[in-house]
Design a protein around this motif. Structure first.
Motif, PDB file in Angstrom:
ATOM      1  N   CYS A 263      36.229  45.659  44.949  1.00 36.34           N
ATOM      2  CA  CYS A 263      37.070  44.657  44.293  1.00 36.34           C
ATOM      3  C   CYS A 263      37.606  43.619  45.278  1.00 36.34           C
ATOM      4  O   CYS A 263      38.571  42.898  44.959  1.00 36.34           O
ATOM      5  CB  CYS A 263      38.234  45.340  43.563  1.00 36.34           C
ATOM      6  N   HIS A 264      37.012  43.561  46.481  1.00 34.25           N
ATOM      7  CA  HIS A 264      37.398  42.557  47.488  1.00 34.25           C
ATOM      8  C   HIS A 264      38.890  42.617  47.805  1.00 34.25           C
ATOM      9  O   HIS A 264      39.570  41.590  47.889  1.00 34.25           O
ATOM     10  CB  HIS A 264      37.015  41.150  47.008  1.00 34.25           C
ATOM     11  N   HIS A 265      39.419  43.846  47.928  1.00 38.73           N
ATOM     12  CA  HIS A 265      40.812  44.092  48.307  1.00 38.73           C
ATOM     13  C   HIS A 265      41.806  43.557  47.278  1.00 38.73           C
ATOM     14  O   HIS A 265      42.932  43.205  47.621  1.00 38.73           O
ATOM     15  CB  HIS A 265      41.111  43.510  49.688  1.00 38.73           C
ATOM     16  N   ASN A 266      41.393  43.507  46.013  1.00 41.16           N
ATOM     17  CA  ASN A 266      42.290  43.089  44.933  1.00 41.16           C
ATOM     18  C   ASN A 266      42.891  44.332  44.304  1.00 41.16           C
ATOM     19  O   ASN A 266      42.183  45.136  43.689  1.00 41.16           O
ATOM     20  CB  ASN A 266      41.513  42.286  43.889  1.00 41.16           C
ATOM     21  N   GLN A 267      44.217  44.528  44.450  1.00 38.42           N
ATOM     22  CA  GLN A 267      44.870  45.749  43.985  1.00 38.42           C
ATOM     23  C   GLN A 267      44.819  45.892  42.468  1.00 38.42           C
ATOM     24  O   GLN A 267      44.604  46.984  41.946  1.00 38.42           O
ATOM     25  CB  GLN A 267      46.330  45.768  44.444  1.00 38.42           C
ATOM     26  N   VAL A 268      45.006  44.784  41.753  1.00 40.69           N
ATOM     27  CA  VAL A 268      45.025  44.822  40.287  1.00 40.69           C
ATOM     28  C   VAL A 268      43.677  45.269  39.749  1.00 40.69           C
ATOM     29  O   VAL A 268      43.567  46.157  38.906  1.00 40.69           O
ATOM     30  CB  VAL A 268      45.399  43.439  39.715  1.00 40.69           C
ATOM     31  N   HIS A 269      42.607  44.650  40.268  1.00 43.00           N
ATOM     32  CA  HIS A 269      41.269  45.000  39.788  1.00 43.00           C
ATOM     33  C   HIS A 269      40.868  46.417  40.214  1.00 43.00           C
ATOM     34  O   HIS A 269      40.165  47.113  39.478  1.00 43.00           O
ATOM     35  CB  HIS A 269      40.253  43.976  40.287  1.00 43.00           C
ATOM     36  N   THR A 270      41.324  46.838  41.373  1.00 43.89           N
ATOM     37  CA  THR A 270      41.046  48.207  41.818  1.00 43.89           C
ATOM     38  C   THR A 270      41.698  49.209  40.880  1.00 43.89           C
ATOM     39  O   THR A 270      41.084  50.209  40.494  1.00 43.89           O
ATOM     40  CB  THR A 270      41.561  48.428  43.251  1.00 43.89           C
ATOM     41  N   ALA A 271      42.943  48.947  40.510  1.00 49.46           N
ATOM     42  CA  ALA A 271      43.664  49.837  39.599  1.00 49.46           C
ATOM     43  C   ALA A 271      42.972  49.912  38.240  1.00 49.46           C
ATOM     44  O   ALA A 271      42.806  50.992  37.665  1.00 49.46           O
ATOM     45  CB  ALA A 271      45.104  49.356  39.437  1.00 49.46           C
ATOM     46  N   LYS A 272      42.538  48.734  37.710  1.00 51.13           N
ATOM     47  CA  LYS A 272      41.867  48.716  36.404  1.00 51.13           C
ATOM     48  C   LYS A 272      40.518  49.432  36.468  1.00 51.13           C
ATOM     49  O   LYS A 272      40.130  50.141  35.532  1.00 51.13           O
ATOM     50  CB  LYS A 272      41.681  47.282  35.930  1.00 51.13           C
ATOM     51  N   LEU A 273      39.807  49.237  37.569  1.00 49.66           N
ATOM     52  CA  LEU A 273      38.495  49.859  37.708  1.00 49.66           C
ATOM     53  C   LEU A 273      38.598  51.377  37.712  1.00 49.66           C
ATOM     54  O   LEU A 273      37.779  52.081  37.106  1.00 49.66           O
ATOM     55  CB  LEU A 273      37.826  49.388  39.013  1.00 49.66           C
TER      56      LEU A 273
ATOM     57  N   SER B 180      49.038  47.593  54.166  1.00 53.29           N
ATOM     58  CA  SER B 180      50.304  47.647  54.888  1.00 53.29           C
ATOM     59  C   SER B 180      51.472  47.751  53.913  1.00 53.29           C
ATOM     60  O   SER B 180      51.414  47.220  52.800  1.00 53.29           O
ATOM     61  CB  SER B 180      50.458  46.399  55.765  1.00 53.29           C
ATOM     62  N   VAL B 181      52.525  48.419  54.348  1.00 56.24           N
ATOM     63  CA  VAL B 181      53.725  48.545  53.500  1.00 56.24           C
ATOM     64  C   VAL B 181      54.312  47.178  53.203  1.00 56.24           C
ATOM     65  O   VAL B 181      54.877  46.931  52.132  1.00 56.24           O
ATOM     66  CB  VAL B 181      54.781  49.435  54.188  1.00 56.24           C
ATOM     67  N   ASN B 182      54.177  46.261  54.131  1.00 57.51           N
ATOM     68  CA  ASN B 182      54.758  44.922  53.990  1.00 57.51           C
ATOM     69  C   ASN B 182      53.879  43.952  53.225  1.00 57.51           C
ATOM     70  O   ASN B 182      54.220  42.784  53.051  1.00 57.51           O
ATOM     71  CB  ASN B 182      55.055  44.333  55.372  1.00 57.51           C
ATOM     72  N   THR B 183      52.733  44.408  52.762  1.00 59.64           N
ATOM     73  CA  THR B 183      51.835  43.524  52.025  1.00 59.64           C
ATOM     74  C   THR B 183      52.468  43.138  50.709  1.00 59.64           C
ATOM     75  O   THR B 183      53.022  43.977  49.992  1.00 59.64           O
ATOM     76  CB  THR B 183      50.488  44.211  51.759  1.00 59.64           C
ATOM     77  N   ARG B 184      52.367  41.848  50.379  1.00 57.64           N
ATOM     78  CA  ARG B 184      52.974  41.375  49.132  1.00 57.64           C
ATOM     79  C   ARG B 184      52.228  41.950  47.948  1.00 57.64           C
ATOM     80  O   ARG B 184      51.037  42.186  47.970  1.00 57.64           O
ATOM     81  CB  ARG B 184      52.916  39.850  49.074  1.00 57.64           C
ATOM     82  N   ARG B 185      52.967  42.150  46.865  1.00 62.20           N
ATOM     83  CA  ARG B 185      52.384  42.743  45.668  1.00 62.20           C
ATOM     84  C   ARG B 185      51.464  41.767  44.943  1.00 62.20           C
ATOM     85  O   ARG B 185      50.562  42.163  44.240  1.00 62.20           O
ATOM     86  CB  ARG B 185      53.476  43.197  44.692  1.00 62.20           C
ATOM     87  N   SER B 186      51.673  40.470  45.081  1.00 62.96           N
ATOM     88  CA  SER B 186      50.820  39.492  44.396  1.00 62.96           C
ATOM     89  C   SER B 186      49.505  39.393  45.135  1.00 62.96           C
ATOM     90  O   SER B 186      49.480  39.205  46.343  1.00 62.96           O
ATOM     91  CB  SER B 186      51.494  38.115  44.340  1.00 62.96           C
TER      92      SER B 186
END
Length: 369
Positions: free
Chosen positions: A321-331, A350-356
């Motif tokens: 998912c090219h490091h996309n958290q939203v798409h990873t979660a859906k997949l 990283s813990v400091n990575t933004r959620r968007s």
């Protein structure tokens, strides 16, 4: 020159039958059924197959199933002797027939009288000898070199080749009349890569044989080693497999042979065609991959199996998912918070990575997610 005369013995017959019974692939079982049909006759047999496919084993099996089984079995490699000595070796010679002939000597046909003569690599015989061999087969008698007296013989001839004799005939290297005389019955041995059902039974057979010969303790094949054996191309066929099992038994440090002990070439691995995409095939492909992973993990880290599989799946999905958290979660069918927490635990985020998510999503998911 290779010459082997084998009078029948109970131990030899048992050994040959045991080896033949190792074959489990449907192709090999059909061949063995065919052998049982042709063995009782005296018909000449031409055995065709690549080097190492077991042509001599088949010839021995035919002999043991025939009414000649109590008589000699003589095996000759036609490509292993000097051309100048072929006639004398095949048909015999009298004393003084040529320089060095200090005594009369029977040839291979006379040695095999009453039994079976196996001529391996028949395509290597010189044309001049092919003419004389044809006459011997037709007349069932031989004339020793330096003699004018013919000697009657009663021999069944089995011949083998790893070359295309029909092409050799067209090229003028083999006589057509001899070909038809030898090819009363034709047996084609498929290479080992086309008989996958024989690989593991043969491997275990050779393992057992060399364990006894080397007085080695109980030894088995690991699941990964078995998979590696079945995926290997075996260009050297049965002979290569026997060599690998002998070598791996010498290298084995415990009671289990691993992939490392086999030392198979990575360039000789069976390649599978990509299947047509479908839901069922995707499941089968995933199951196959998981089975391979399970075998490997069972040997290396059996206690961490579940955690390792989950971590690997998450990493693969995140990369896809090219490091996309939203798409990873859906997949994966997970919530974004769970996905994020696990990615942080893996060190992939990283813990400091933004959620968007600002990275580009996978092109495969742009329409479906």
């Amino acid at each position: 020159m290779q010459l082997l005369t084998l009078p029948s013995t109970p131990a030899l017959a048992t050994s040959i039958r045991a080896t033949a019974q190792v074959f489990e692939d449907p192709v090999s079982r059909a061949l063995l059924a065919h052998l049982r049909q042709i063995a009782p006759s005296d018909a000449s047999v031409l055995i065709i197959g690549e080097t190492g496919t077991g042509k001599e084993l088949v010839a021995r099996h035919v002999h043991q199933l025939s009414h000649r089984h109590k008589q000699p079995f003589v095996a000759v490699n036609c490509g292993a002797f000097a051309e100048s000595l072929v006639e004398a070796e095949l048909f015999g010679h009298e004393k003084g027939a040529f320089t060095g002939a200090l005594a009369a000597k029977a040839g291979w046909f006379e040695e095999a009288d009453g039994g079976t003569l196996f001529l391996d690599e028949i395509g290597d015989l010189p044309l001049a000898i092919q003419v004389k061999l044809l006459r011997v087969l037709q007349e069932q008698e031989v004339v020793r070199l330096g003699s004018r007296k013919s000697t009657p013989i009663n021999v069944r001839v089995l011949a083998a080749t790893n070359v295309n004799l029909e092409q050799a005939i067209e090229a003028g290297h083999f006589r057509e009349d001899l070909y038809y005389r030898l090819n009363v019955v034709s047996l084609e041995l498929h290479p080992l890569r086309e008989r996958p059902g024989d690989i593991l039974p043969l491997a275990r057979h050779f393992l057992h044989t060399y364990r006894q010969r080397l007085q080695h303790g109980p030894t088995t094949l690991s699941p990964c080693a078995e998979e590696a054996l079945t995926q290997h191309l075996w260009q050297g066929n049965i002979r290569e497999l026997e060599n690998v099992m002998h070598h791996s038994l010498l290298l084995c440090r415990n009671q289990t042979i691993t992939v490392q002990d086999l030392r198979l070439s990575s360039s000789r691995v069976r390649r599978h065609e990509a299947p047509t995409p479908s839901h069922t095939q995707s499941q089968d492909g995933a199951l196959d991959l998981l089975q391979r992973a399970f075998r490997k993990l069972f040997e290396e880290e059996p206690g961490a199996l579940h955690e390792t599989v989950e971590d690997t799946l998450l990493r693969a999905a995140y990369e896809f998912c090219h490091h996309n958290q939203v798409h990873t979660a859906k997949l994966l069918g997970l919530s974004r918070n769970v996905t994020r927490t696990r990615l942080i635990k893996l060190g992939a985020l990283s813990v400091n990575t933004r959620r968007s998510d600002t990275t580009t999503s996978s092109p495969y998911l742009q329409q479906s997610l």
